[in-house]
Design a protein around this motif. Structure first.
Motif, PDB file in Angstrom:
ATOM      1  N   ASP A 105      29.865 -46.335  86.075  1.00 38.53           N
ATOM      2  CA  ASP A 105      28.687 -46.664  86.885  1.00 38.53           C
ATOM      3  C   ASP A 105      28.239 -45.476  87.722  1.00 38.53           C
ATOM      4  OD1 ASP A 105      27.078 -49.181  88.090  1.00 38.53           O
ATOM      5  OD2 ASP A 105      27.665 -47.871  89.744  1.00 38.53           O
ATOM      6  N   ILE A 106      29.165 -44.850  88.444  1.00 39.34           N
ATOM      7  CA  ILE A 106      28.769 -43.738  89.316  1.00 39.34           C
ATOM      8  C   ILE A 106      28.435 -42.491  88.503  1.00 39.34           C
ATOM      9  CG2 ILE A 106      30.040 -44.629  91.293  1.00 39.34           C
ATOM     10  CD1 ILE A 106      32.201 -42.528  90.754  1.00 39.34           C
ATOM     11  N   ARG A 107      29.128 -42.295  87.393  1.00 37.89           N
ATOM     12  CA  ARG A 107      28.831 -41.137  86.548  1.00 37.89           C
ATOM     13  C   ARG A 107      27.415 -41.249  85.975  1.00 37.89           C
ATOM     14  NH1 ARG A 107      33.080 -39.830  81.911  1.00 37.89           N
ATOM     15  NH2 ARG A 107      34.310 -39.257  83.762  1.00 37.89           N
ATOM     16  N   ARG A 108      27.047 -42.441  85.545  1.00 36.36           N
ATOM     17  CA  ARG A 108      25.707 -42.654  84.983  1.00 36.36           C
ATOM     18  C   ARG A 108      24.632 -42.428  86.030  1.00 36.36           C
ATOM     19  NH1 ARG A 108      23.712 -48.367  82.172  1.00 36.36           N
ATOM     20  NH2 ARG A 108      21.737 -47.577  81.308  1.00 36.36           N
ATOM     21  N   SER A 109      24.826 -43.007  87.208  1.00 33.37           N
ATOM     22  CA  SER A 109      23.824 -42.877  88.263  1.00 33.37           C
ATOM     23  C   SER A 109      23.704 -41.439  88.757  1.00 33.37           C
ATOM     24  CB  SER A 109      24.186 -43.803  89.425  1.00 33.37           C
ATOM     25  OG  SER A 109      23.200 -43.765  90.418  1.00 33.37           O
ATOM     26  N   LYS A 110      24.818 -40.783  88.958  1.00 29.70           N
ATOM     27  CA  LYS A 110      24.813 -39.384  89.416  1.00 29.70           C
ATOM     28  C   LYS A 110      24.065 -38.490  88.428  1.00 29.70           C
ATOM     29  CE  LYS A 110      28.163 -36.104  91.455  1.00 29.70           C
ATOM     30  NZ  LYS A 110      27.835 -34.799  90.875  1.00 29.70           N
ATOM     31  N   ALA A 111      24.323 -38.700  87.133  1.00 32.15           N
ATOM     32  CA  ALA A 111      23.654 -37.882  86.113  1.00 32.15           C
ATOM     33  C   ALA A 111      22.146 -38.099  86.126  1.00 32.15           C
ATOM     34  CB  ALA A 111      24.228 -38.221  84.736  1.00 32.15           C
ATOM     35  N   ILE A 112      21.703 -39.340  86.286  1.00 30.55           N
ATOM     36  CA  ILE A 112      20.267 -39.631  86.343  1.00 30.55           C
ATOM     37  C   ILE A 112      19.618 -38.921  87.523  1.00 30.55           C
ATOM     38  CG2 ILE A 112      18.577 -41.466  86.797  1.00 30.55           C
ATOM     39  CD1 ILE A 112      20.450 -43.341  85.184  1.00 30.55           C
ATOM     40  N   LEU A 113      20.222 -39.047  88.688  1.00 31.06           N
ATOM     41  CA  LEU A 113      19.652 -38.437  89.896  1.00 31.06           C
ATOM     42  C   LEU A 113      19.633 -36.920  89.789  1.00 31.06           C
ATOM     43  CD1 LEU A 113      21.385 -40.725  92.547  1.00 31.06           C
ATOM     44  CD2 LEU A 113      18.956 -40.729  91.952  1.00 31.06           C
ATOM     45  N   GLU A 114      20.677 -36.335  89.237  1.00 32.04           N
ATOM     46  CA  GLU A 114      20.731 -34.878  89.103  1.00 32.04           C
ATOM     47  C   GLU A 114      19.762 -34.371  88.047  1.00 32.04           C
ATOM     48  OE1 GLU A 114      25.296 -34.060  90.678  1.00 32.04           O
ATOM     49  OE2 GLU A 114      24.911 -34.136  88.515  1.00 32.04           O
ATOM     50  N   ASP A 115      19.558 -35.134  86.980  1.00 34.91           N
ATOM     51  CA  ASP A 115      18.575 -34.751  85.966  1.00 34.91           C
ATOM     52  C   ASP A 115      17.160 -34.771  86.546  1.00 34.91           C
ATOM     53  OD1 ASP A 115      20.504 -34.375  84.057  1.00 34.91           O
ATOM     54  OD2 ASP A 115      20.185 -36.303  83.055  1.00 34.91           O
ATOM     55  N   ILE A 116      16.881 -35.736  87.401  1.00 31.49           N
ATOM     56  CA  ILE A 116      15.548 -35.852  87.991  1.00 31.49           C
ATOM     57  C   ILE A 116      15.283 -34.746  89.001  1.00 31.49           C
ATOM     58  CG2 ILE A 116      14.071 -37.284  89.485  1.00 31.49           C
ATOM     59  CD1 ILE A 116      15.435 -39.741  88.216  1.00 31.49           C
TER      60      ILE A 116
END
Length: 298
Positions: free
Chosen positions: A99-110
């Protein structure tokens, strides 16, 4: 002294109070109101030249990348609120990591920037889920703001450290910024008053909350943290049928919340959590200075 201003960016249909009524699979069936409400918050902050930390739910970020970029472009700190707003102690170690890995990656990609801060949905890092700290370090987080040192039916670590401190894990160090409380005593009875915002700000007079935070600043020489949600300044949001307790927690005094937030912004000093953590702060119960400069903040 500056306090940390934090906004948990989630929408009205995603809250824990309605988890038994609204399944994640149905979230896309609800109108998203977080964009407009968050933009209103950004305007409140811009007119006062205040920077804040926005703990953003990954599910929303995935659907509103332009909002995430707007928050960042205005100089605010982007942090992680998980992806699916599920309680940490219910989903377990592996689902939490995913869960946190997915969310962190989305925010960092944006944003194109490292995301270093985390706050658990409904402050669900409790005595049942302290293992989450080690996973946060392993996934690249350097600070957390998930511990609420009170008694509550959903969250809380009663008697926990009330102020900024380091948590040592097998994988490294994590800096914790607990949710602010004020200890009170009436005769022989001791109380812990939650004064950090959210539903407690909707329940209590804003003047009382401001007094309590000033007391933490001036008497205990510590910064406080204030939080609220975009849906809390939206009294016109669609109503979801739920039990009495859940409805009370969610809908109480929504029409008063924006005015109370304005009062705090006008009467206290705020900046982002990352900036507060960069200061040298005397830890509660410690005779040494804690250097927070190693915390990577934006």
């Amino acid at each position: 002294m500056h306090n940390a201003l934090t906004i948990d960016v989630e929408d009205y249909f995603q809250v824990t109070a309605f988890a038994g009524r609204v399944k994640m699979a149905d979230w896309d069936n609800f109108p998203i109101r977080a964009r407009e409400n968050t933009l209103r918050i950004l305007e409140l902050l811009e007119t006062r030249s205040i920077r804040a930390t926005f703990f953003i739910l990954g599910w929303l970020a995935n659907r509103l990348p332009d909002l995430v970029r707007e928050i960042r472009s205005r100089g605010h700190e982007i942090a992680c609120h998980g992806y699916s707003h599920q309680l940490v102690y219910e989903i377990g170690r592996e689902r939490f990591r995913q869960d946190i890995r997915r969310s962190k990656a989305i925010l960092e990609d944006i944003t194109g920037m490292a995301v270093c801060g985390y706050r658990a949905p409904s402050y669900s890092i409790t005595g049942r889920s302290l293992w989450a700290h080690e996973i946060l370090v392993e996934e690249g987080f350097t600070f957390d703001s998930s511990i609420f040192p009170i008694v509550h039916d959903i969250y809380g670590i009663p008697g926990g450290n009330r102020f900024i401190h380091d948590i040592e894990t097998k994988s490294g160090r994590l800096r914790e910024f607990p949710i602010t409380t004020l200890p009170l005593q009436f005769g022989r009875r001791k109380w812990t008053l939650p004064v950090a915002g959210g539903g407690y700000l909707r329940l209590l007079p804003a003047q009382l909350v401001a007094w309590a935070i000033r007391r933490v600043n001036e008497k205990e020489l510590q910064p406080a943290v204030v939080y609220f949600h975009p849906w809390e300044i939206d009294p016109g949001q669609p109503r979801i049928k739920a039990g009495l307790k859940s409805s009370f927690r969610h809908y109480l005094n929504l029409e008063q919340m924006e005015g109370k937030v304005r009062y705090l912004l006008d009467n206290l000093k705020f900046t982002s959590m990352g900036e507060v953590l960069q200061q040298e702060i005397i830890g509660s119960g410690s005779d040494a200075y804690i250097n927070a400069g190693q915390v990577a903040a934006h």
